[in-house]
Structures are given as structure tokens and as C-alpha cells.
Design a protein around this motif. Structure first.
Motif, short mmCIF file in Angstrom:
data_model
loop_
_atom_site.label_atom_id
_atom_site.label_comp_id
_atom_site.label_asym_id
_atom_site.label_seq_id
_atom_site.Cartn_x
_atom_site.Cartn_y
_atom_site.Cartn_z
N HIS A 228 21.39 -22.20 1.04
CA HIS A 228 20.67 -23.30 1.94
C HIS A 228 20.81 -22.95 3.33
O HIS A 228 21.69 -22.72 3.78
N PRO A 229 19.43 -22.58 3.94
CA PRO A 229 19.48 -22.09 5.40
C PRO A 229 20.42 -23.02 6.27
O PRO A 229 21.14 -22.46 7.04
N LYS A 242 17.66 -18.50 9.92
CA LYS A 242 17.24 -19.49 8.86
C LYS A 242 15.89 -19.14 8.13
O LYS A 242 15.95 -19.23 6.74
N ARG A 243 14.94 -18.41 8.41
CA ARG A 243 13.80 -18.02 7.88
C ARG A 243 14.05 -16.67 7.13
O ARG A 243 13.56 -16.70 5.95
N GLU A 246 15.66 -18.42 4.01
CA GLU A 246 14.52 -19.09 3.26
C GLU A 246 13.73 -18.08 2.25
O GLU A 246 13.44 -18.63 1.07
N GLU A 247 13.84 -16.88 2.62
CA GLU A 247 12.99 -15.88 2.00
C GLU A 247 13.72 -15.61 0.63
O GLU A 247 13.48 -15.81 -0.52
N THR A 249 15.90 -18.01 -0.96
CA THR A 249 15.49 -19.10 -1.88
C THR A 249 14.21 -19.27 -2.37
O THR A 249 14.10 -19.90 -3.51
N GLN A 250 13.24 -18.50 -1.94
CA GLN A 250 12.00 -18.50 -2.59
C GLN A 250 12.02 -17.74 -4.17
O GLN A 250 11.37 -18.04 -4.97
#
Length: 266
Positions: A228-229, A242-243, A246-247, A249-250
Motif C-alpha cells: 500500500h503506497p 507512491k506512484r 502503485e504500479e 499493486t496493479q
């Protein structure tokens, strides 16, 4: 020393951002630049540097290319493709010519018969103890480099396992990293709209096909919690990463959706 944050940030962003490597690289360099600024300010103020200390950053950078060279050499000779992959990663870090030469020197030293692998890994393990996200990122980089050259030989796979084990990582997590990177490569190769294979989806989740639906759900929630970011930032990672998180988690979410569709559960 003020380039170390940008260097390590760049390689992390490039290695773990999957089909969005250029975005990952840019974000990585940005977060590294922010780290360098913060580090310089804290050092000037005489404060202690914790999570992103200059020594840890330097060790991470050196170890990345030492082990990359060592792993490339395990088959007896370093192929031209392995050299190209190493240089691609080096130049993707936006290093100066002098810094690239330092990375090449580490890569070359790792290929040498004089390289003390156990000592190097022992030091890295001691310095990264308690920073599981950095250990995982390190293994993601090594796995990424190995997979970028094509199939992984038996000797290279065995050495990757030795490196992972020396850093306190188990086989399940290493297999999960490989599955995650393969899934990223699959989607990066023009397969964005296609589903990841069911077997690979289970591996991304760290499970096998015999897992129950409840085990699948628990594994998914655990992985999403770990990646989790906002929680990663709370543990000490810069906000600008953070981004990149996020990659990751995709791919975890895509794997979960693949299993959920196959099993037809909510």
C-alpha cells in the motif's frame, strides 16, 4: 555522495515499474533527488540519518552491480546481452559518465574470481536488516536483470536463490517476485488487455492452485497491505515513490482478479 539517492532511486524505479519503466525511472530519480536534498540538509544540521542513510544508499548501489556482475558470470562467461542489459540499467539511472564508470567497475569486480560473495551478502544483510522493502527491491532488480537477458539457466537460478536466502528471503517470495516481473513483462510486451496465466497469477499471490478461496483473499489483502503506497510512505519511503508502489499493486490486483474470475467468487 549527493548523487547516490538519484542513482538508487533511478534503478529502483526502472526495475520495478514494469511496463511503465520510463515513468518509474523519472519518479525514482525525483525521489532520489529529494532524498539527496534532505540528506544534505540533515547532515549539515548534524542530525542522524535513518532509513535512507548515505552509507546504506552507497552499499545498495555498489552491491546491486557487484551481484549483477557475479550472477552474470555464473555460467562461465558474461554474454554480450548481459553486458547490454547491465549498461541499459546503468544509463537508465541518468548517471554521469564518471558514475557509469563506477557502476561498470562494480559490475566488473563482481565478475572477478576474487569477489567475496558471502562477505558482500553478509554486509548487505546486516545493513538492510529490518528494511524488508529494500531487500525485496534488491532481489527485484537482480531478477529483472536476469529475465531481461532471456531464459534463466539452472546455475543462474541457483545463484539467485543463494543471494535471496542470504538476505533472509524464502523460496516462495523469490518465486513470487519472478512471477510478478514476468507478468509485468507480459503486459509490457503489448499484452495489456490480456489476462495473466492462471498459474502465474497464483504465483504472484504466493500460492498454489490448491489454495482455498479464503486463502486467496487473505493473500491478496496481505500483499495489498504490504505494498500500500500510503503505508510504505508511513514506513519511511519518500512521498514521491507512491506512484512506483502503485504500479506493483496493479499486477497484484490483476493476479487476484484472474483467480477470482476463474473461481467465480466475490
Amino acid at each position: 555522495m549527493q548523487w547516490i539517492g538519484k542513482a538508487v532511486g533511478g534503478v529502483l524505479g526502472y526495475a520495478v515499474a514494469g511496463p511503465f519503466r520510463l515513468v518509474g525511472l523519472a519518479l525514482g530519480v525525483m525521489l532520489g533527488h529529494q532524498f539527496d536534498i534532505g540528506l544534505g540538509a540533515r547532515q549539515a544540521a548534524g542530525g542522524r540519518v535513518g532509513f535512507g542513510s548515505a552509507k546504506i544508499q552507497q552499499l545498495f548501489f555498489e552491491s546491486t552491480f557487484l551481484l549483477m556482475g557475479h550472477i552474470a558470470k555464473v555460467d562461465g562467461r558474461v554474454s554480450e546481452e548481459e553486458v547490454r542489459v547491465a549498461r541499459r540499467i546503468m544509463h537508465s539511472m541518468a548517471l554521469s559518465p564518471e558514475q557509469v564508470q563506477q557502476a561498470i567497475a562494480h559490475f566488473t569486480a563482481g565478475k572477478s574470481a576474487a569477489f567475496r560473495r558471502s562477505e558482500s551478502l553478509g554486509t548487505l544483510h546486516d545493513r538492510l536488516r529490518g528494511h524488508r522493502e529494500l531487500i525485496r527491491a534488491f532481489m527485484e532488480i537482480q531478477m529483472q536483470a536476469a529475465l531481461m537477458t532471456g531464459s534463466i539457466s539452472k546455475k543462474k537460478r541457483e545463484l539467485l536463490w543463494i543471494v535471496a536466502r542470504s538476505l533472509g528471503m524464502g523460496r516462495v517470495e523469490l518465486a513470487q517476485i519472478e512471477a510478478l516481473i514476468r507478468a509485468q513483462q507480459f503486459r509490457a510486451g503489448g499484452a495489456h488487455d490480456k489476462q495473466v496465466g492462471l498459474e502465474d497469477a497464483f504465483r504472484v499471490l504466493g500460492l498454489d492452485s490448491s489454495a482455498t478461496n479464503q486463502e486467496v483473499k487473505r493473500a491478496y489483502r496481505r500483499l495489498m497491505n504490504q505494498h500500500h503506497p500510503d503505508k510504505l510512505v508511513a514506513r519511511g519511503l519518500p512521498q514521491s515513490m507512491k506512484r512506483v508502489a502503485e504500479e506493483k499493486t496493479q499486477e497484484i490486483r490483476a493476479a487476484y482478479e484472474r483467480v477470482k474470475t476463474h473461481r467465480s467468487f466475490k
